[in-house]
Scaffold this motif. Sequence first.
Motif, mmCIF file in Angstrom:
data_model
loop_
_atom_site.group_PDB
_atom_site.id
_atom_site.type_symbol
_atom_site.label_atom_id
_atom_site.label_comp_id
_atom_site.label_asym_id
_atom_site.label_seq_id
_atom_site.Cartn_x
_atom_site.Cartn_y
_atom_site.Cartn_z
ATOM 1 N N LYS A 122 -19.927 1.806 2.939
ATOM 2 C CA LYS A 122 -19.828 0.342 2.841
ATOM 3 C C LYS A 122 -19.218 -0.068 1.506
ATOM 4 C CE LYS A 122 -22.926 -3.706 2.971
ATOM 5 N NZ LYS A 122 -24.292 -4.177 3.263
ATOM 6 N N MET A 130 -18.668 -3.269 -0.896
ATOM 7 C CA MET A 130 -19.234 -4.605 -1.070
ATOM 8 C C MET A 130 -18.964 -5.102 -2.478
ATOM 9 S SD MET A 130 -23.205 -3.489 -0.510
ATOM 10 C CE MET A 130 -23.686 -1.792 -0.774
ATOM 11 N N SER A 167 -25.501 -7.224 -0.598
ATOM 12 C CA SER A 167 -24.207 -7.851 -0.356
ATOM 13 C C SER A 167 -23.764 -7.514 1.064
ATOM 14 C CB SER A 167 -23.218 -7.275 -1.369
ATOM 15 O OG SER A 167 -22.240 -8.197 -1.691
ATOM 16 N N PRO A 200 -21.062 -6.637 4.056
ATOM 17 C CA PRO A 200 -19.939 -5.689 3.960
ATOM 18 C C PRO A 200 -18.587 -6.406 3.823
ATOM 19 C CG PRO A 200 -20.729 -5.853 6.237
ATOM 20 C CD PRO A 200 -21.681 -6.650 5.395
#
Length: 281
Positions: A209, A211, A217, A219
């Motif tokens: 991911k 972020m 947060s 994605p």
Amino acid sequence: MRSATASGLSLARPSSLEDVRGVPLAGGTDLVPLLRDGLVEAERLEDVRDLLPRGVEGDRIGAGTTLAELERSEGVPEALREACRLAASPQLRNMGTIGGNLLQATRCWYWRLDYPCFLHGGERCHAREGEHREHAIFANELCASAHPSDPATALLALSAVVETDRRRLALRELYRLPTEGDRSLTTLEDGELILHVAHERPAASTYLKAMDRQRFSFPLVGVAAARFGDDVRLALSGVAPIPWALESADDVGRATPLPGNAYKVDIARALVRRAVDAVRA
Ligand SMILES: Cc1cc2nc3c(=O)[nH]c(=O)nc-3n(C[C@H](O)[C@H](O)[C@H](O)COP(=O)(O)OP(=O)(O)OC[C@H]3O[C@@H](n4cnc5c(N)ncnc54)[C@H](O)[C@@H]3O)c2cc1C
Ligand code: SF4
């Protein structure tokens, strides 16, 4: 059944799923802010937390299982555990259920600020012409919102099936792109409840991911990869109005980014490469 009323909105605690009539409330982490901001209108909430199946049995997950519980479950494929671990904050993961996570609303700021945009039934997508740094790079012609769910993407790569109180359907069929005639992003019928999600068991899987912050947060781009024999299944979050499956790693090249979010294509390409390498190692 007990019920309480506040500001004209009643909260019911039905004693069985058959008695659920209003809008289902699970962890409430998405629904409550939407009610507060007037983006969801309801006369009656149905607290289903104690009624939904909860826990993991083999490859079958109760819809009331929290993201924190999934993150800690050793039998759950790594892609899904990691997607849960990287979602939201510990407090939200303790409250938020997997069923609610699959059905969370878009984070598009125009939609959340109640602009009369295409998804709200209006004529145009404000994000396409305005601020769209975090928006979709695939299927973004009518609505450029980016699907926010990390777990949904992991489950898509795991070829998951959703079991509701009415039917079984592939997770990919739970989602739809909005059209002129129907602006919804899911195919769930009014009053239909998700009860379980079942997935296939991969030889290896991972979720990566990108972020804006290292924690807490949504994605910008999330990539789930799951290997079944020699076959690697790939799905992306944060890149289309719905969780987005790729036929192959080369499919990233089909993206149609907007002027302000072409950077997501580079991130997707890099994360897909890393994820494929990880599940083939
Ligand atoms: C600040 C913040 C940051 C977040 N960050 C992330 C992130 O990084 N990644 C990510 O994936 N998510 C993120 N989330 C979303 C969060 O994970 C979801 O809000 C949560 O999982 C929703 O679950 P819930 O049980 O609280 O759903 P609820 O809020 O109770 O419900 C959400 C929706 O689903 C419906 N619903 C709930 N359960 C069912 C069911 N079983 N059947 C039918 N309908 C149902 C409700 O009616 C409602 O429409 C974030 C949320 C917040 C507020
Ligand atoms: S991206 Fe979708 S939700 Fe956001 S402004 Fe455009 S139509 Fe509305």
